[in-house]
Design a protein around this motif. Structure first.
Motif, PDB file in Angstrom:
ATOM      1  N   ALA A  75       1.143   4.138  -2.891  1.00 32.89           N
ATOM      2  CA  ALA A  75       0.921   5.542  -2.537  1.00 32.89           C
ATOM      3  C   ALA A  75       2.145   6.393  -2.862  1.00 32.89           C
ATOM      4  N   LYS A  81       1.837   2.450   8.259  1.00 35.93           N
ATOM      5  CA  LYS A  81       0.474   2.990   8.340  1.00 35.93           C
ATOM      6  C   LYS A  81       0.493   4.517   8.296  1.00 35.93           C
ATOM      7  N   ARG A 135      -0.832   9.985   1.035  1.00 36.11           N
ATOM      8  CA  ARG A 135      -2.128  10.316   0.448  1.00 36.11           C
ATOM      9  C   ARG A 135      -2.461  11.788   0.666  1.00 36.11           C
ATOM     10  N   ARG A 170       1.495   5.817   4.779  1.00 32.07           N
ATOM     11  CA  ARG A 170       0.422   5.711   3.788  1.00 32.07           C
ATOM     12  C   ARG A 170      -0.516   6.904   3.904  1.00 32.07           C
ATOM     13  N   GLY A 173       0.812  -1.208   0.000  1.00 30.25           N
ATOM     14  CA  GLY A 173       0.000   0.000   0.000  1.00 30.25           C
ATOM     15  C   GLY A 173       0.844   1.256   0.000  1.00 30.25           C
ATOM     16  N   VAL A 174       1.930   1.257   0.790  1.00 32.05           N
ATOM     17  CA  VAL A 174       2.831   2.415   0.820  1.00 32.05           C
ATOM     18  C   VAL A 174       3.552   2.565  -0.515  1.00 32.05           C
TER      19      VAL A 174
END
Length: 232
Positions: free
Chosen positions: A146, A199, A206, A202, A142-143
């Motif tokens: 992003a 976390k 964003r 991310r 996810g990172v």
């Protein structure tokens, strides 16, 4: 508890990242000279720790991290990173050019009293706990996504960038290379583990990507935005 010479700076160092330094102040020249005199089997390292207020940086906004007061004119953040000297060049006038590498994080417990002209910290080393590999891999993916979106927004192109697969290495690299405030970087350094850091990254990436999109959507130049409006 260990003693570690300190090099307060207006930046944040992360483990595994390179930090070049030009040393010109007498107190830090003395620090480097002391380190070069150590036995060859001992690491030549010092603690890089960000300045909250004083000396090299001006007054900054308060953040959630703890403050260590090192005299009336200087206060430091609590979490720093040891820098190991990998290359050293002494210049004819006594200055030094260094190439250092971030090694491990520490918590600054207090400032030791001694006769050295530079600060010496009482530190405890912080572990990097191993988390669930599947969860870390999911967060890293996810990172990574992003960060690629963020880079495209910064560069306005579609070129990708090769990034490390290891979640911990990735978390440190992103924290060090994204255009974040000192407070944001310090907060990431202080995260207790890789999962927490990923976390937070991310969310930060964003946020930054969305802000870049908003700036490009404003139908005036950035120079116009920087000029205060007249009350007349």
């Amino acid at each position: 508890m260990e003693l570690l010479p300190l090099f307060p700076l207006g930046t944040v160092l992360f483990p595994g990242l390179v930090l070049p330094l030009h040393v010109f102040e007498p107190r830090y020249r003395t620090l480097i000279q002391h380190l070069t005199e150590l036995p060859a089997n001992l690491p030549r390292e010092f603690g890089v720790i960000a300045i909250r207020r004083g000396w090299e940086v001006g007054r900054q906004s308060e953040a959630a991290d703890a403050t260590i007061t090192a005299g009336e004119s200087l206060s430091l953040y609590e979490i720093g990173c040891a820098a190991e000297i990998r290359q050293i060049t002494e210049l004819p006038d006594g200055r030094f050019d260094l190439m250092t590498l971030g090694r491990r994080r520490f918590r600054l417990v207090g400032v030791a009293r001694n006769d050295a002209p530079y600060l010496t910290g009482e530190v405890e080393w912080l572990p990097e706990p191993k988390g669930d590999p599947d969860r870390e891999g999911e967060l890293a993916a996810g990172v990574l996504s992003a960060y690629q979106d963020y880079l495209r927004a910064v560069r306005a192109d579609e070129d990708g960038e090769q990034l490390p697969d290891d979640p911990t290495v990735l978390s440190h690299l992103v924290a060090a290379t994204a255009s974040l405030t000192l407070e944001d970087r310090q907060s990431l350094l202080a995260e207790p583990d890789t999962q927490s850091r990923l976390k937070s990254e991310r969310a930060l990436l964003r946020r930054e990507t969305a802000l870049l999109g908003q700036i490009r959507a404003v139908p005036v130049s950035l120079g116009d935005l920087a000029v205060p409006s007249s009350p007349n």
